[in-house]
Design a protein around this motif. Structure first.
Motif, short mmCIF file in Angstrom:
data_model
loop_
_atom_site.label_atom_id
_atom_site.label_comp_id
_atom_site.label_asym_id
_atom_site.label_seq_id
_atom_site.Cartn_x
_atom_site.Cartn_y
_atom_site.Cartn_z
N PRO A 61 0.82 -1.22 0.00
CA PRO A 61 0.00 0.00 0.00
C PRO A 61 0.85 1.28 0.00
CG PRO A 61 -0.70 -1.53 1.72
CD PRO A 61 0.59 -2.05 1.17
N SER A 62 0.29 2.34 -0.53
CA SER A 62 0.97 3.63 -0.53
C SER A 62 -0.06 4.73 -0.77
CB SER A 62 2.02 3.68 -1.64
OG SER A 62 2.50 4.99 -1.82
N THR A 63 0.09 5.83 -0.07
CA THR A 63 -0.66 7.05 -0.40
C THR A 63 0.29 8.05 -1.03
OG1 THR A 63 -2.22 6.72 1.40
CG2 THR A 63 -2.02 8.96 0.55
N ARG A 64 1.32 8.46 -0.26
CA ARG A 64 2.21 9.54 -0.67
C ARG A 64 3.08 9.20 -1.88
NH1 ARG A 64 0.71 10.10 4.35
NH2 ARG A 64 0.88 7.86 4.23
N THR A 65 3.81 8.09 -1.79
CA THR A 65 4.86 7.83 -2.78
C THR A 65 4.25 7.59 -4.17
OG1 THR A 65 6.05 6.80 -0.98
CG2 THR A 65 6.94 6.49 -3.18
N ARG A 94 7.57 -0.68 -5.69
CA ARG A 94 7.56 -0.90 -4.23
C ARG A 94 7.24 -2.36 -4.00
NH1 ARG A 94 4.53 2.65 0.31
NH2 ARG A 94 6.38 3.90 -0.10
N GLN A 111 12.27 8.92 -0.22
CA GLN A 111 11.84 9.44 1.09
C GLN A 111 13.06 10.02 1.83
OE1 GLN A 111 8.58 9.49 2.50
NE2 GLN A 111 9.56 10.86 3.94
N PRO A 131 7.93 10.47 8.21
CA PRO A 131 7.73 10.06 6.82
C PRO A 131 6.28 9.79 6.46
CG PRO A 131 8.80 8.31 8.08
CD PRO A 131 8.71 9.49 8.98
N GLY A 132 5.46 9.48 7.43
CA GLY A 132 4.07 9.14 7.14
C GLY A 132 3.96 7.74 6.56
N PRO A 133 2.83 7.07 6.72
CA PRO A 133 1.69 7.56 7.48
C PRO A 133 2.03 7.63 8.98
CG PRO A 133 1.34 5.28 6.82
CD PRO A 133 2.59 5.72 6.16
N HIS A 186 14.36 3.35 1.07
CA HIS A 186 13.29 4.14 0.45
C HIS A 186 13.97 5.44 0.02
CE1 HIS A 186 9.58 5.98 -0.50
NE2 HIS A 186 8.89 5.78 0.60
#
Ligand code: CP
Length: 322
Positions: free
Chosen positions: A67-71, A120, A151, A275-277, A148
């Motif tokens: 899963p990823s939101t930002r990257t 990823r 990041q 770095p989030g989340p 990463h």
């Protein structure tokens, strides 16, 4: 218009790499080239017309097995803002489910005329493996607990932007060091640029041999807090743990959580990154996450500029034509 099409002054001769697999393998000069190139891209996202032509005619695919939101979103926006065509490969609904191998899947995608694949994967080294089998550029968007790199670069970019330098700063990396690819990329990048790096967490979450990378090790946040110019608060990677590595979340928060009282004991201008989340109430409180010392959303904004720089350096045209 000329500004849109001009290659960065800093997309310079030191750049010869086709892939970005980790910060461990990059030289100090290569890291500085990415950071300096990203400076040129920051203003693109503030324009009314957020477009350049560096990647016009190129095709960039995101290939995410975690899963990823930002990257994922950030790479997609970065590629499109540079004029590339993009595609988001959904591993969960692909023919991987019918037994196709990771490499065959990637080769089939590449056969559709791909210039860069952003991958990823939960297995360390998966992007490195792909780079040996594909002709296109491969960018590591996080491989297990290994690295990463973008990041790490955006964290370092944000520190340099706010503090004005990296050399001589003391940067604390706090939390789940053992399972953090962000920690490793930060360590390699920050040390190459002359920072002092202290890793801090419960002994069960700090690898016994981490000092070999050139960092200092601490097990009590309150001991290092007054010395840190920057604190990068890492997420507890519950998904990579087998459990039982600390007594409870409440105990973890008491010893390693960032809250208002700890901020008062830190340097007056301490910079907080994450770095989030983020897990609000586990690694840091909402008032700290949203407070004046936090650069969490600035990191996300800077991530776009850093990823534009990486894409332009790896597969941009030296002189883009409209
Ligand atoms: N920091 C980071 O990699 O976030 P995502 O998992 O949302 O991409």
């Amino acid at each position: 218009m000329t500004l849109d099409l001009a290659p960065s002054k800093k997309t310079s001769s030191v750049w010869t790499r086709k892939h970005l697999l980790g910060l461990e393998e990059l030289s100090r000069e290569e890291i500085l080239t990415i950071l300096d190139t990203a400076e040129d891209f920051v203003e693109v996202s503030t324009r009314k017309r957020k477009k350049r032509s560096d990647l016009k005619g190129k095709v960039v695919v995101t290939l995410f097995f975690e899963p990823s939101t930002r990257t994922r979103a950030s790479f997609g926006f970065a590629a499109r803002r540079l004029g590339a065509e993009t595609s988001d490969f959904a591993a969960s609904s692909s023919s991987l489910n019918k037994g196709e191998t990771f490499i065959d899947t990637a080769k089939n995608i590449e056969a559709m005329g791909i210039d860069a694949v952003i991958v990823r994967h939960n297995v360390p080294g998966a992007p490195h493996l792909l780079s040996q089998h594909l002709n296109c550029s491969v960018i590591n968007a996080g491989d297990g607990a290994h690295e990463h790199p973008t990041q790490g670069l955006l964290d370092i970019f944000t520190i340099r932007q706010i503090k004005g330098r990296i050399e001589g700063l003391t940067v604390g990396l706090v939390g789940d060091i053992a399972h953090s690819r962000v920690a490793r990329s930060n360590i390699h990048g920050l040390l190459k640029l002359g920072a002092r790096v202290i890793v801090c967490g419960p002994p069960t979450l700090v690898p016994a041999d981490i000092h070999r990378l050139g960092v200092e090790v601490a097990y009590h946040l309150d001991d290092i807090l007054p010395h840190c110019d920057v604190l990068n608060v890492l997420r507890i990677q519950f998904e990579r743990q087998r459990g039982g590595l600390f007594p409870s979340i409440q105990e973890y928060f008491r010893l390693f959580g960032m809250h208002a009282e700890r901020i008062r004991r830190a340097k007056e201008n301490i910079l907080l990154l994450a770095p989030g989340p983020i897990n609000r109430g586990v690694e840091l409180t909402p008032e700290v996450a949203d407070g004046p010392h936090s650069a969490i959303l600035k990191q996300v904004t800077n991530g776009l500029a850093v990823r534009m720089a990486v894409l332009a350096l790896l597969c941009g045209d030296p002189v883009a034509e409209d």
